[in-house]
Motif scaffolding. Structure first.
Motif, PDB file in Angstrom:
ATOM      1  N   ALA A  13      22.919  -4.492 -25.607  1.00  0.00           N
ATOM      2  CA  ALA A  13      23.106  -5.046 -24.273  1.00  0.00           C
ATOM      3  C   ALA A  13      22.460  -4.164 -23.221  1.00  0.00           C
ATOM      4  O   ALA A  13      22.726  -4.296 -22.037  1.00  0.00           O
ATOM      5  N   GLY A  14      21.625  -3.228 -23.629  1.00  0.00           N
ATOM      6  CA  GLY A  14      20.919  -2.380 -22.687  1.00  0.00           C
ATOM      7  C   GLY A  14      21.701  -1.170 -22.250  1.00  0.00           C
ATOM      8  O   GLY A  14      21.522  -0.675 -21.142  1.00  0.00           O
ATOM      9  N   ALA A  15      22.605  -0.663 -23.122  1.00  0.00           N
ATOM     10  CA  ALA A  15      23.461   0.446 -22.728  1.00  0.00           C
ATOM     11  C   ALA A  15      22.672   1.742 -22.535  1.00  0.00           C
ATOM     12  O   ALA A  15      22.692   2.325 -21.471  1.00  0.00           O
ATOM     13  N   PHE A  16      21.972   2.187 -23.568  1.00  0.00           N
ATOM     14  CA  PHE A  16      21.273   3.466 -23.460  1.00  0.00           C
ATOM     15  C   PHE A  16      20.089   3.446 -24.393  1.00  0.00           C
ATOM     16  O   PHE A  16      20.240   3.372 -25.599  1.00  0.00           O
ATOM     17  N   ALA A 231      33.732  -0.017 -29.323  1.00  0.00           N
ATOM     18  CA  ALA A 231      33.060   1.069 -28.596  1.00  0.00           C
ATOM     19  C   ALA A 231      31.634   1.286 -29.090  1.00  0.00           C
ATOM     20  O   ALA A 231      31.032   2.320 -28.823  1.00  0.00           O
ATOM     21  N   HIS A 232      31.085   0.294 -29.784  1.00  0.00           N
ATOM     22  CA  HIS A 232      29.694   0.359 -30.267  1.00  0.00           C
ATOM     23  C   HIS A 232      28.750   0.739 -29.126  1.00  0.00           C
ATOM     24  O   HIS A 232      28.853   0.249 -28.015  1.00  0.00           O
ATOM     25  N   GLY A 233      27.816   1.635 -29.388  1.00  0.00           N
ATOM     26  CA  GLY A 233      26.843   2.021 -28.374  1.00  0.00           C
ATOM     27  C   GLY A 233      26.262   3.387 -28.650  1.00  0.00           C
ATOM     28  O   GLY A 233      26.441   3.956 -29.728  1.00  0.00           O
ATOM     29  N   SER A 234      25.544   3.918 -27.674  1.00  0.00           N
ATOM     30  CA  SER A 234      24.934   5.246 -27.801  1.00  0.00           C
ATOM     31  C   SER A 234      25.124   6.000 -26.495  1.00  0.00           C
ATOM     32  O   SER A 234      25.255   5.407 -25.424  1.00  0.00           O
ATOM     33  N   PHE A 235      25.138   7.338 -26.607  1.00  0.00           N
ATOM     34  CA  PHE A 235      25.437   8.159 -25.425  1.00  0.00           C
ATOM     35  C   PHE A 235      24.901   9.568 -25.599  1.00  0.00           C
ATOM     36  O   PHE A 235      24.978  10.133 -26.679  1.00  0.00           O
ATOM     37  N   ARG A 236      24.356  10.114 -24.517  1.00  0.00           N
ATOM     38  CA  ARG A 236      24.057  11.541 -24.451  1.00  0.00           C
ATOM     39  C   ARG A 236      24.251  11.962 -23.001  1.00  0.00           C
ATOM     40  O   ARG A 236      23.760  11.321 -22.080  1.00  0.00           O
ATOM     41  N   GLY A 237      24.964  13.070 -22.795  1.00  0.00           N
ATOM     42  CA  GLY A 237      25.205  13.533 -21.437  1.00  0.00           C
ATOM     43  C   GLY A 237      26.501  14.295 -21.352  1.00  0.00           C
ATOM     44  O   GLY A 237      27.083  14.707 -22.366  1.00  0.00           O
ATOM     45  N   SER A 244      32.154  18.966 -20.581  1.00  0.00           N
ATOM     46  CA  SER A 244      31.177  19.629 -21.434  1.00  0.00           C
ATOM     47  C   SER A 244      29.968  18.726 -21.684  1.00  0.00           C
ATOM     48  O   SER A 244      30.100  17.512 -21.792  1.00  0.00           O
ATOM     49  N   GLU A 245      28.795  19.333 -21.800  1.00  0.00           N
ATOM     50  CA  GLU A 245      27.585  18.582 -22.106  1.00  0.00           C
ATOM     51  C   GLU A 245      26.914  19.203 -23.323  1.00  0.00           C
ATOM     52  O   GLU A 245      26.669  20.412 -23.366  1.00  0.00           O
ATOM     53  N   LEU A 246      26.634  18.371 -24.318  1.00  0.00           N
ATOM     54  CA  LEU A 246      26.026  18.818 -25.559  1.00  0.00           C
ATOM     55  C   LEU A 246      24.639  18.197 -25.706  1.00  0.00           C
ATOM     56  O   LEU A 246      24.344  17.172 -25.092  1.00  0.00           O
ATOM     57  N   PRO A 247      23.782  18.787 -26.546  1.00  0.00           N
ATOM     58  CA  PRO A 247      22.452  18.209 -26.761  1.00  0.00           C
ATOM     59  C   PRO A 247      22.474  17.008 -27.703  1.00  0.00           C
ATOM     60  O   PRO A 247      21.435  16.399 -27.960  1.00  0.00           O
TER      61      PRO A 247
END
Length: 296
Positions: A13-16, A231-237, A244-247
């Motif tokens: 759906a254009g998440a990430f 909660a299907h999807g992708s995330f970075r940040g 906290s922020e991880l790579p």
């Protein structure tokens, strides 16, 4: 809302979507080029699925190098023959898919006594992973199958610098928001209350998040999981609840509809992982959704 809410809308759906991804990669020491010659591999195209629950038959699986399934292969309800027969159908279907390597970890529904035997008899000993480390197509992989004996919690240490982490559960607060209220007595509920978060919908594993947070810059480049269908999807940040922020590129590859599985609602998740450790994993796409196939 935490990270799970922001990215959980689903990559389809254009998440990430990260830019710069090109066709299927080459990997490891060498791989066959288009002209049939061997060339140094620069990246591995990973195709991921999870929580198929017996509905994989009409699924479109895109091309790639490494195919991973993060658990919950067993159907939530038997609708043809027996559960064992449905598992055998899955194993033969999975075997026919044309990938260089395939890996499976078990989920909370995959606790039948015959599960490991059927998978290993059909797919061999190297496909179904136990908890621990392996190397595949030039990448280091750490696997954390679900264990009903520990309720999914209390994982063994994740080594620093792993390329890919496979687990069934998500870490707390990332692509883990459930349709159902979190029980206050659960580990996830206690973890939220300790941080002053009331009525949290995050149902992921706090112990898994603590490990990743401690690893910091040495956290895995790619973490693939499932379990929480909605909660299907992708995330970075940055973790919106904890800061906290991880790579790490986090990918929830669960494919079933939200709540109790009755059909597949999402396609496969596709990522490129460069062989060079200094380069980040790249999200490519969520493949086309399969036609709805309900229990009969």
């Amino acid at each position: 809302a935490g990270a799970g809410a922001g990215a959980g809308a689903g990559a389809g759906a254009g998440a990430f979507v990260e830019a710069g991804a090109k066709g299927p990669g080459t990997e490891g020491e060498v791989a066959a080029g288009a002209d049939g010659t061997e060339k140094p591999r620069t990246k591995v195209r990973v195709v991921a699925m999870s929580d198929t629950h017996g509905f994989e038959g009409k699924l479109h699986v895109p091309k790639g190098d490494l195919l991973v399934h993060c658990g919950d292969i067993m159907p939530g309800k038997v609708w043809k023959g027996s559960a064992k027969e449905q598992l055998e159908d899955f194993a033969h279907w999975f075997k026919r898919l044309p990938f260089e390597r395939k890996l499976i970890i078990s989920g909370n529904h995959d606790d039948k006594s015959y599960f490991q035997k059927v998978i290993r008899d059909t797919l061999g000993d190297k496909v179904l992973l136990k908890e621990g480390d392996t190397t595949c197509l030039g990448l280091s992989i750490h696997s954390l199958p679900y264990s009903n004996s520990r309720g999914g919690f209390g994982y063994t240490p994740i080594p620093p610098g792993v390329d890919i982490l496979l687990s069934h559960e998500p870490p707390w607060g990332i692509l883990d928001e459930s349709l159902f209220p979190v029980r206050d007595w659960s580990e996830a509920g206690k973890f939220a209350r300790e941080r002053g978060l009331e009525r949290s919908a995050h149902i992921g594993s706090p112990s898994l998040w603590r490990q990743l947070e401690r690893l910091g810059d040495e956290a895995p480049r790619l973490h693939v999981f499932g379990h929480i269908h909605e909660a299907h999807g992708s995330f970075r940040g940055a973790h919106e609840e904890l800061g906290s922020e991880l790579p790490t590129l986090f990918v929830n590859a669960a494919m079933a509809n939200g709540g109790r599985a009755q059909w597949l609602e999402q396609g496969c998740m596709v990522m490129d992982v460069p062989v060079a450790r200094a380069e980040p994993a790249v999200f490519v796409e969520c493949s086309e959704k399969p036609p709805k196939q309900k229990f009969r």
